[in-house]
Scaffold this motif. Sequence first.
Motif, short mmCIF file in Angstrom:
data_model
loop_
_atom_site.label_atom_id
_atom_site.label_comp_id
_atom_site.label_asym_id
_atom_site.label_seq_id
_atom_site.Cartn_x
_atom_site.Cartn_y
_atom_site.Cartn_z
N SER A 128 0.85 -1.18 0.00
CA SER A 128 0.00 0.00 0.00
C SER A 128 0.89 1.24 0.00
CB SER A 128 -0.96 0.01 1.19
OG SER A 128 -0.24 -0.01 2.42
N GLY A 129 0.33 2.36 -0.43
CA GLY A 129 1.06 3.61 -0.43
C GLY A 129 1.92 3.84 -1.65
N ILE A 130 1.87 2.95 -2.63
CA ILE A 130 2.58 3.11 -3.89
C ILE A 130 1.65 2.78 -5.04
CG2 ILE A 130 4.88 2.66 -2.96
CD1 ILE A 130 4.64 -0.18 -4.20
N ILE A 131 2.01 3.26 -6.23
CA ILE A 131 1.32 2.81 -7.43
C ILE A 131 1.99 1.49 -7.80
CG2 ILE A 131 0.67 3.36 -9.80
CD1 ILE A 131 1.05 6.32 -9.08
N GLY A 140 1.68 -1.13 -9.68
CA GLY A 140 1.98 -1.61 -11.02
C GLY A 140 3.17 -0.94 -11.69
N ASN A 141 3.67 0.14 -11.13
CA ASN A 141 4.81 0.85 -11.71
C ASN A 141 6.16 0.29 -11.28
OD1 ASN A 141 3.01 2.58 -12.92
ND2 ASN A 141 3.45 4.33 -11.58
N TYR A 142 6.18 -0.63 -10.32
CA TYR A 142 7.43 -1.05 -9.69
C TYR A 142 7.72 -2.52 -9.85
CZ TYR A 142 7.26 3.47 -7.39
OH TYR A 142 7.21 4.82 -7.13
N ALA A 143 9.01 -2.82 -10.03
CA ALA A 143 9.48 -4.19 -9.86
C ALA A 143 9.48 -4.53 -8.37
CB ALA A 143 10.88 -4.35 -10.44
N MET A 144 9.26 -5.80 -8.06
CA MET A 144 9.20 -6.27 -6.69
C MET A 144 10.19 -7.41 -6.48
SD MET A 144 6.93 -4.38 -5.13
CE MET A 144 6.67 -5.35 -3.64
N ASN A 145 10.75 -7.46 -5.28
CA ASN A 145 11.72 -8.48 -4.91
C ASN A 145 11.21 -9.32 -3.75
OD1 ASN A 145 13.73 -7.37 -6.68
ND2 ASN A 145 14.25 -5.87 -5.09
N TRP A 146 11.65 -10.59 -3.72
CA TRP A 146 11.63 -11.40 -2.51
C TRP A 146 13.08 -11.66 -2.10
CZ3 TRP A 146 7.76 -12.54 0.69
CH2 TRP A 146 6.46 -12.50 0.20
N TYR A 147 13.37 -11.35 -0.84
CA TYR A 147 14.65 -11.66 -0.21
C TYR A 147 14.43 -12.65 0.91
CZ TYR A 147 17.26 -7.72 -2.34
OH TYR A 147 17.90 -6.86 -3.20
N ARG A 148 15.51 -13.28 1.35
CA ARG A 148 15.45 -14.10 2.55
C ARG A 148 16.72 -13.94 3.36
NH1 ARG A 148 15.69 -20.18 -0.14
NH2 ARG A 148 17.92 -20.14 -0.73
N GLN A 149 16.60 -14.18 4.65
CA GLN A 149 17.75 -14.13 5.54
C GLN A 149 17.66 -15.27 6.55
OE1 GLN A 149 18.44 -10.43 7.68
NE2 GLN A 149 20.64 -10.82 7.58
N ALA A 150 18.65 -16.14 6.52
CA ALA A 150 18.76 -17.24 7.46
C ALA A 150 19.68 -16.82 8.60
CB ALA A 150 19.31 -18.48 6.77
N PRO A 151 19.54 -17.45 9.77
CA PRO A 151 20.41 -17.11 10.90
C PRO A 151 21.89 -17.23 10.53
CG PRO A 151 18.62 -18.50 11.64
CD PRO A 151 18.55 -18.47 10.15
N ALA A 178 14.17 -13.75 -5.66
CA ALA A 178 13.44 -13.62 -6.91
C ALA A 178 13.05 -12.17 -7.14
CB ALA A 178 12.18 -14.49 -6.92
N ARG A 179 12.89 -11.81 -8.40
CA ARG A 179 12.46 -10.46 -8.78
C ARG A 179 11.46 -10.57 -9.92
NH1 ARG A 179 17.37 -7.21 -9.72
NH2 ARG A 179 17.09 -6.74 -7.49
N ILE A 180 10.47 -9.69 -9.90
CA ILE A 180 9.53 -9.59 -11.00
C ILE A 180 9.37 -8.12 -11.37
CG2 ILE A 180 7.52 -9.63 -9.45
CD1 ILE A 180 6.05 -11.17 -11.74
N THR A 181 9.50 -7.81 -12.65
CA THR A 181 9.39 -6.44 -13.11
C THR A 181 7.93 -6.06 -13.28
OG1 THR A 181 9.38 -6.91 -15.48
CG2 THR A 181 11.53 -6.79 -14.39
N SER A 182 7.71 -4.78 -13.56
CA SER A 182 6.35 -4.30 -13.80
C SER A 182 5.73 -4.96 -15.02
CB SER A 182 6.35 -2.78 -13.96
OG SER A 182 7.17 -2.37 -15.04
N ASN A 227 -1.60 -7.15 -9.95
CA ASN A 227 -1.62 -5.71 -9.75
C ASN A 227 -2.97 -5.20 -9.25
OD1 ASN A 227 1.04 -5.58 -10.57
ND2 ASN A 227 0.56 -4.91 -12.65
N ALA A 228 -4.04 -5.89 -9.60
CA ALA A 228 -5.36 -5.49 -9.12
C ALA A 228 -5.48 -5.65 -7.61
CB ALA A 228 -6.45 -6.29 -9.83
N LYS A 229 -4.69 -6.56 -7.03
CA LYS A 229 -4.69 -6.80 -5.60
C LYS A 229 -3.49 -6.20 -4.89
CE LYS A 229 -7.28 -11.12 -5.92
NZ LYS A 229 -7.27 -12.58 -5.63
N ASN A 230 -2.64 -5.49 -5.62
CA ASN A 230 -1.40 -4.92 -5.06
C ASN A 230 -0.59 -5.98 -4.32
OD1 ASN A 230 -2.24 -2.46 -6.07
ND2 ASN A 230 -2.18 -1.40 -4.11
#
Length: 113
Positions: free
Chosen positions: A25-28, A30-41, A49-53, A73-76
């Motif tokens: 929330s708080g952004i448009i 559909g204009n942004y690429a999104m990332n998943w990161y992870r951090q193990a102990p 992983a990354r997905i572009t607009s 994008n309809a569900k952000n």
Amino acid sequence: QVQLVESGGGLVQPGGSLRLSCVASGIIFGNYAMNWYRQAPGKQRELVARITSAGTTNYADSVKGRFTISRDNAKNTVYLQMNSLKPEDTAVYYCNVYLTHHWGQGTQVTVSS
């Protein structure tokens, strides 16, 4: 203002599956690429992983063929489908707006017998 909320983590056996979700929330969205990161102990935070607009995807070698990133994008919302899970996938998983400091609080994924 900008808020990312991850969900879907949990405890799963090796070979099992989980689907993570991140609602923005708080952004448009559909204009942004999104990332998943992870951090193990004891380990560095790593890009999973990354997905572009436009829907183009990229994956870390360690998860390629097992994980799938997607977006609605309809569900952000950005998703991470995680199949054939291994103990080394155990980590806190975070979503992130590409090229920004915007992060969620993370969701714990534990892969164990």
